[in-house]
Design an enzyme around this catalytic site. Structure first.
Site: not given
Ligand code: NAD
Length: 269
Positions: A45, A121, A160-161
Site C-alpha cells: 500500500d 489516506n 482503515t489505516a
Molecule cells: P507502510 O506503507 O508500511 O504502511 C503501514 C501499514 O498500513 C501497512 O500494513 C499497510 O498495508 C497499511 N495501510 C496503508 N494504507 C492503508 C489503508 N488505506 N487501509 C488499511 N491499511 C493501510 O507505512 P508508511 O509508508 O510509513 O505509511 C503509510 C500509512 O501508514 C499512512 O498513510 C498511515 O495511514 C499509516 N500509519 C499508521 C499508523 C498507525 O496505525 N498507528 C501510524 C503511522 C502511519
C-alpha cells in the site's frame, strides 16, 4: 495504452517489475513513465501511496493498478504470481474504473501564503512534546476547543489505516466525505471536544487553528510537511473533500467491505 511502473525498492518488487516490463512490451503496450494512462504499482500500500503522489497532478488522466508482492493490501488487487491474468485484463481494457474521494489540505501561513496538498489516506497534525491546543471550526463557525496529541483527518479509503488505529470509524468509500478523529484528547472544563470521530460531507470544511505551532508536525500520507517556522507560522489548516478523485482500473477491484472483512476479521465461526 501508455503504462508507467512504480516499484518498491526490494528484490521481489524489482524482479516483478522486470518481468512486467518484458510482458508489457511483448503484449504491445507502450512504457511511458512521464505521460501514462495507467500506473502499475508493485510493492505494498505504501508503494501505491508513493505512486499516487508521483502522479497527483494528472489524476484526471490516469488510472492505477496495484500488485502486491506480499499479502493483499488495501490498494492492491493483484498478487505477484498473477501477472499473466493482469496482462490479459489489460489487453481487454475498456477504460473501466472505480474512483474514490480524496482529502484536500490547505495550510495558510502568517505571511498570507498558502500551500495545498492532496491525501489518499490521511493528514495528521500532532504536537509531540507538549499537548496540542487548537480551535476547530466547521464552515468557519467555532465547533470546539481541542487539547490532546493531535488530529487525524482521513479519506474514506484511508479510514482503515491510521484513522482506525486512533478509534475512527471505517467509512464506506461510496460516501463522498472525510473524517476527523481525535488522538488522545484531554477533556476538561476549558477544552471540551466531542470525544468522537466526526464524518463530514463535501459541503463542509474543517479548519484547525493552533494556539502555538512551534512543535507541530503535519503529515500527508507518508510525507512530513515542512515549512520554515522562523519565516512563517501556521495561521490555520483547512481540510475538505478534494475536487479530484483517484481512479483504479476495475478489472477485478475487490469490494471494499470484503477487503475490510478479510483484513481485520477473517473466518467467522
Ligand atoms: P507502510 O506503507 O508500511 O504502511 C503501514 C501499514 O498500513 C501497512 O500494513 C499497510 O498495508 C497499511 N495501510 C496503508 N494504507 C492503508 C489503508 N488505506 N487501509 C488499511 N491499511 C493501510 O507505512 P508508511 O509508508 O510509513 O505509511 C503509510 C500509512 O501508514 C499512512 O498513510 C498511515 O495511514 C499509516 N500509519 C499508521 C499508523 C498507525 O496505525 N498507528 C501510524 C503511522 C502511519
Amino acid at each position: 495504452m501508455k503504462i508507467a511502473v512504480v516499484n518498491y525498492n526490494a528484490p521481489e518488487a524489482v524482479r516483478v517489475r522486470k518481468i512486467m516490463l518484458k510482458r508489457l512490451a511483448t503484449a504491445g503496450f507502450t512504457y511511458d513513465q512521464q505521460h501514462p494512462d495507467l500506473v502499475i504499482s508493485i510493492g505494498g500500500d505504501g508503494t501505491l501511496l508513493s505512486a499516487f503522489h508521483m502522479y497527483e497532478q494528472v489524476l484526471d488522466k490516469v488510472r492505477f493498478v496495484g500488485i502486491h508482492t506480499g499479502h493483499l493490501g488495501f490498494y492492491t488487487d493483484w498478487r505477484n504470481f498473477e501477472l499473466e491474468d493482469l496482462i490479459h485484463s489489460l489487453q481487454k481494457d475498456q477504460g473501466q474504473a472505480v474512483s474514490y474521494p480524496l482529502l484536500n489540505i490547505t495550510q495558510r501561513f502568517s505571511d498570507g501564503s498558502t500551500s495545498q496538498y492532496v491525501a489518499l489516506n490521511e493528514s495528521t497534525i500532532q504536537q509531540k512534546t507538549r499537548t496540542m491546543v487548537c480551535d476547530v471550526y466547521l464552515n468557519n463557525r467555532l465547533f470546539e476547543g481541542f487539547r490532546g496529541d493531535g488530529l487525524c483527518v482521513s479519506t474514506p479509503t484511508g479510514s482503515t489505516a491510521y484513522n482506525k488505529s486512533v478509534g475512527g470509524a471505517v467509512m464506506d468509500p461510496t460516501i463522498t466525505g472525510f473524517q476527523a478523529a481525535e488522538m488522545a484528547s484531554i477533556n476538561n472544563r476549558v477544552f471540551r471536544s466531542l470525544g468522537a470521530p466526526i464524518i463530514l460531507g463535501k459541503e463542509t470544511k474543517l479548519t484547525v487553528r493552533l494556539h502555538d505551532d512551534s512543535d507541530c508536525i503535519m503529515t500527508c500520507d507518508r510525507q512530513t510537511l515542512h515549512w520554515n517556522r522562523n519565516e512563517k507560522h501556521l495561521a490555520d489548516i483547512t481540510y475538505r473533500v478534494d475536487d479530484r478523485r483517484i481512479s483504479f482500473a476495475k478489472y477485478r477491484h475487490t469490494n471494499f467491505w470484503d477487503r475490510v472483512h478479510e483484513s481485520f476479521i477473517g473466518d467467522v465461526q
